[in-house]
Every structure is written in structure tokens, then in C-alpha cells.
Design a protein around this motif. Structure first.
Motif, PDB file in Angstrom:
ATOM      1  N   UNK A   1      17.465  32.604  18.864  1.00 59.06           N
ATOM      2  CA  UNK A   1      18.637  31.960  19.456  1.00 59.06           C
ATOM      3  C   UNK A   1      18.775  32.144  20.962  1.00 59.06           C
ATOM      4  N   UNK A   2      17.897  32.963  21.558  1.00 64.72           N
ATOM      5  CA  UNK A   2      17.956  33.143  23.016  1.00 64.72           C
ATOM      6  C   UNK A   2      16.920  32.226  23.662  1.00 64.72           C
ATOM      7  N   UNK A   3      17.386  31.318  24.525  1.00 66.07           N
ATOM      8  CA  UNK A   3      16.461  30.384  25.173  1.00 66.07           C
ATOM      9  C   UNK A   3      15.780  31.085  26.353  1.00 66.07           C
ATOM     10  N   UNK A   4      14.494  31.386  26.205  1.00 64.30           N
ATOM     11  CA  UNK A   4      13.796  32.139  27.258  1.00 64.30           C
ATOM     12  C   UNK A   4      13.021  31.215  28.201  1.00 64.30           C
ATOM     13  N   UNK A   5      12.700  29.997  27.758  1.00 68.08           N
ATOM     14  CA  UNK A   5      12.184  28.973  28.672  1.00 68.08           C
ATOM     15  C   UNK A   5      13.084  27.760  28.560  1.00 68.08           C
ATOM     16  N   UNK A   6      13.684  27.393  29.692  1.00 68.49           N
ATOM     17  CA  UNK A   6      14.683  26.319  29.698  1.00 68.49           C
ATOM     18  C   UNK A   6      14.139  25.134  30.479  1.00 68.49           C
ATOM     19  N   UNK A   7      13.391  24.287  29.804  1.00 69.32           N
ATOM     20  CA  UNK A   7      12.923  23.063  30.456  1.00 69.32           C
ATOM     21  C   UNK A   7      11.979  23.346  31.637  1.00 69.32           C
ATOM     22  N   UNK A   8      10.861  23.985  31.317  1.00 68.36           N
ATOM     23  CA  UNK A   8       9.878  24.341  32.355  1.00 68.36           C
ATOM     24  C   UNK A   8       8.848  23.232  32.504  1.00 68.36           C
ATOM     25  N   UNK A   9       8.700  22.737  33.729  1.00 70.67           N
ATOM     26  CA  UNK A   9       7.638  21.787  34.050  1.00 70.67           C
ATOM     27  C   UNK A   9       6.830  22.349  35.211  1.00 70.67           C
ATOM     28  N   UNK A  10       5.521  22.397  35.031  1.00 72.07           N
ATOM     29  CA  UNK A  10       4.665  22.826  36.137  1.00 72.07           C
ATOM     30  C   UNK A  10       3.278  22.247  35.945  1.00 72.07           C
ATOM     31  N   UNK A  11       2.524  22.161  37.035  1.00 76.88           N
ATOM     32  CA  UNK A  11       1.140  21.728  36.898  1.00 76.88           C
ATOM     33  C   UNK A  11       0.244  22.554  37.797  1.00 76.88           C
ATOM     34  N   UNK A  12      -1.030  22.530  37.467  1.00 82.27           N
ATOM     35  CA  UNK A  12      -2.020  23.311  38.203  1.00 82.27           C
ATOM     36  C   UNK A  12      -3.160  22.385  38.594  1.00 82.27           C
ATOM     37  N   UNK A  13      -3.462  22.394  39.900  1.00 80.47           N
ATOM     38  CA  UNK A  13      -4.553  21.566  40.430  1.00 80.47           C
ATOM     39  C   UNK A  13      -5.879  22.331  40.347  1.00 80.47           C
ATOM     40  N   UNK A  14      -6.950  21.588  40.234  1.00 80.68           N
ATOM     41  CA  UNK A  14      -8.278  22.195  40.239  1.00 80.68           C
ATOM     42  C   UNK A  14      -8.474  23.023  41.514  1.00 80.68           C
ATOM     43  N   UNK A  15      -8.942  24.261  41.349  1.00 81.45           N
ATOM     44  CA  UNK A  15      -9.232  25.131  42.491  1.00 81.45           C
ATOM     45  C   UNK A  15      -8.026  25.873  43.041  1.00 81.45           C
ATOM     46  N   UNK A  16      -6.867  25.609  42.453  1.00 82.86           N
ATOM     47  CA  UNK A  16      -5.631  26.192  42.968  1.00 82.86           C
ATOM     48  C   UNK A  16      -5.399  27.607  42.410  1.00 82.86           C
ATOM     49  N   UNK A  17      -4.758  28.449  43.230  1.00 77.44           N
ATOM     50  CA  UNK A  17      -4.258  29.733  42.740  1.00 77.44           C
ATOM     51  C   UNK A  17      -2.737  29.669  42.768  1.00 77.44           C
ATOM     52  N   UNK A  18      -2.150  29.748  41.578  1.00 72.94           N
ATOM     53  CA  UNK A  18      -0.696  29.710  41.431  1.00 72.94           C
ATOM     54  C   UNK A  18      -0.233  31.079  40.948  1.00 72.94           C
ATOM     55  N   UNK A  19       0.692  31.696  41.650  1.00 73.05           N
ATOM     56  CA  UNK A  19       1.247  32.958  41.167  1.00 73.05           C
ATOM     57  C   UNK A  19       2.643  32.729  40.627  1.00 73.05           C
ATOM     58  N   UNK A  20       2.971  33.483  39.584  1.00 72.89           N
ATOM     59  CA  UNK A  20       4.306  33.446  39.000  1.00 72.89           C
ATOM     60  C   UNK A  20       4.904  34.833  39.162  1.00 72.89           C
ATOM     61  N   UNK A  21       6.033  34.901  39.849  1.00 69.83           N
ATOM     62  CA  UNK A  21       6.713  36.175  40.072  1.00 69.83           C
ATOM     63  C   UNK A  21       8.118  36.068  39.480  1.00 69.83           C
ATOM     64  N   UNK A  22       8.789  37.207  39.391  1.00 69.40           N
ATOM     65  CA  UNK A  22      10.162  37.183  38.889  1.00 69.40           C
ATOM     66  C   UNK A  22      10.479  38.429  38.096  1.00 69.40           C
ATOM     67  N   UNK A  23      11.775  38.656  37.862  1.00 70.53           N
ATOM     68  CA  UNK A  23      12.190  39.873  37.169  1.00 70.53           C
ATOM     69  C   UNK A  23      11.646  39.947  35.750  1.00 70.53           C
ATOM     70  N   UNK A  24      11.620  41.157  35.230  1.00 67.41           N
ATOM     71  CA  UNK A  24      11.248  41.400  33.848  1.00 67.41           C
ATOM     72  C   UNK A  24      12.194  40.626  32.926  1.00 67.41           C
ATOM     73  N   UNK A  25      11.635  39.964  31.932  1.00 75.76           N
ATOM     74  CA  UNK A  25      12.449  39.209  30.977  1.00 75.76           C
ATOM     75  C   UNK A  25      12.748  37.786  31.411  1.00 75.76           C
ATOM     76  N   UNK A  26      12.219  37.356  32.564  1.00 72.68           N
ATOM     77  CA  UNK A  26      12.549  36.011  33.060  1.00 72.68           C
ATOM     78  C   UNK A  26      11.736  34.903  32.381  1.00 72.68           C
TER      79      UNK A  26
END
Ligand code: ADP
Ligand code: MG
Length: 226
Positions: free
Chosen positions: A15-40
Motif C-alpha cells: 500500500x505504500x507507493x515507492x515509485x510514483x510515475x517514474x519516466x527516464x531514459x538512457x542514451x547509448x554511451x551515457x553515464x546516469x547517476x541516481x542519488x537521493x535519500x535512503x528509502x526514496x
């Protein structure tokens, strides 16, 4: 070219929504970092991306195999280093033994572990185990490599050797998505950074844009590293 896309992903646990409508994409050769608090929701994004969790709704578009490197290495304790690396390419991908062993040895050499193929995980340092798990992921020839806090389980003196390996992969233009608490590393290595807060992408942009963002939660988060 887009190698990976998440569109409107939602995921709840109990019942806890932990991902709320996430859209993302990754391009070839790209480095994408994801940061954020614990539990995000950072690990849940990676687990959905790599098929370990099924989103409740939304769409995931992948162009090929994806690899995942875990915080806790997740090596099979009863398999040698070599068997850890070749097992899935042989059994899951059903590739030829000779070819897989040649690739595995070359990856071990690249990871500075040429002499460890017969060793068992318990005989290795945490940094060495993590390098084996990176070799294992690479031996599947993934289009994208996902890392979930690859240095968080390591003693501080071993963190640098893993960050160096990941930096070398970035220089070879391996496409990577990295969840990390190493802020200087993220700033240095990333083409783009996403800041997650409570299940949403709160800030997204180049390292310069993200680290100078006015977002209150982002500032509060960065304050914890000073
Ligand atoms: P992060 O990696 O950013 O720390 P997670 O994606 O691991 O965050 O977790 C986000 C939220 O989802 C947390 O509240 C966590 O407790 C919850 N969660 C994650 N996985 C599960 C699960 N399998 N069952 C129940 N709750 C989960
Ligand atoms: Mg996590």
C-alpha cells in the motif's frame, strides 16, 4: 540512440507507493547517476529496470541484456571465481565454453584478478569480490550496466579501487546507471544525474545543474555530506 526507457512506472509495496510515475531514459554511451535519500526508491528503480521486480503499471523498453551489480556483491559462495563468471553465459545464454572462458579470463585480467580464477569468494577482499561481480556482469555482454551502491558495503580504503574500475568503464563508453552516495564521484563521472525524493524524480540535469539546484530537499540532502 536510446538504449533504455521507463515510462510512467508505478510500484507499491504493502500500500505504500515507492515509485510514483517514474519516466527516464538512457542514451547509448551515457553515464546516469541516481542519488537521493535512503528509502526514496533508487533500488526499486534498478530492480524494476533489471526485471527483479515487476512494476504495477507503466512500460519498460530495453534493447538488449542488462546487467546489475549489487551492493553486497551477491557472488555464489560455493562457486569459484571463474564459475561465478561463466555460469550464466553458459547456462542462460548457452554460449560456447571456449569463447566464454576466453572472455572471462580477459575480464579477470582487466579487473586485476588474473591469478584468482580458482579462488572462492570468502578468500577475497570485499573490493576483489566486487570486481569479480563486475566481471560477472560484463561477461553477459550487457547493453547497460546498472550499479546499486557498489561501494557501500566496502571499507573506505577499498572504495577507491571500485570507483576507478567504474571510471575506466565509463572511459570505454560502457553505458551505465549508477546509484551512489559518492557525491564527488557522481559529479565527476556522470553525464546526467537524477535526484530521487520520496518516489519521484525531484531534480534532473547535468552535474552542474543538479548540484546547484534550488530544490530544498536536494540542498538538505547535500548538506548531509558536508
Ligand atoms: P532506496 O534504494 O532509495 O534506499 P528502495 O527502493 O530500496 O529505496 O525502497 C523504497 C521504499 O520501498 C522503502 O520504503 C522500502 O522499505 C520499500 N521497499 C523496497 N522493497 C520492498 C519490498 N520488497 N517489500 C516491501 N517494501 C519494500
Ligand atoms: Mg537502495
Amino acid at each position: 540512440m536510446k538504449l533504455f526507457e521507463m515510462k510512467h512506472i508505478k510500484k507499491s509495496f504493502d500500500g505504500l507507493e515507492v515509485l510514483k510515475d517514474i519516466s527516464l531514459d538512457v542514451e547509448e554511451g551515457e553515464v546516469l547517476s541516481i542519488i537521493g535519500p535512503s528509502g526514496s526508491g533508487k533500488s526499486t528503480i534498478l530492480r524494476c529496470a533489471t526485471g527483479l521486480e515487476t512494476p504495477d503499471s507503466g512500460e519498460i523498453i530495453k534493447t538488449g541484456e542488462v546487467g546489475l551489480v549489487f551492493q553486497q556483491f551477491n557472488l555464489f559462495p560455493h562457486f569459484s571465481v571463474m564459475k561465478n563468471i561463466v555460469d550464466a553465459p553458459l547456462k542462460v545464454q548457452k554460449r560456447k565454453k571456449d569463447e566464454v572462458y576466453v572472455q572471462a579470463r580477459s575480464l579477470l585480467k582487466k579487473m586485476g584478478l588474473a591469478d584468482k580464477e580458482k579462488a572462492y569468494p570468502f578468500q577475497l577482499s570485499g573490493g576483489q569480490q566486487q570486481r569479480v561481480s563486475i566481471a560477472r556482469a560484463l561477461c553477459m555482454n550487457p547493453k547497460i550496466l546498472f550499479f546499486d551502491e557498489p561501494t557501500s558495503a566496502l571499507d573506505p580504503e577499498l572504495t577507491g579501487e571500485i570507483l576507478k574500475v567504474i571510471k575506466d568503464l565509463a572511459q570505454e563508453h560502457i553505458t551505465m546507471v549508477i546509484v551512489t552516495h559518492e557525491m564527488n564521484f557522481a559529479r565527476d563521472i556522470s553525464d546526467r544525474i537524477i535526484f530521487m525524493d520520496k518516489g519521484v524524480i525531484a531534480v534532473e540535469g547535468t552535474p552542474e545543474e543538479v548540484f546547484s539546484s534550488d530544490n530544498g530537499r536536494m540542498k538538505e540532502f547535500l548538506g548531509k555530506f558536508h
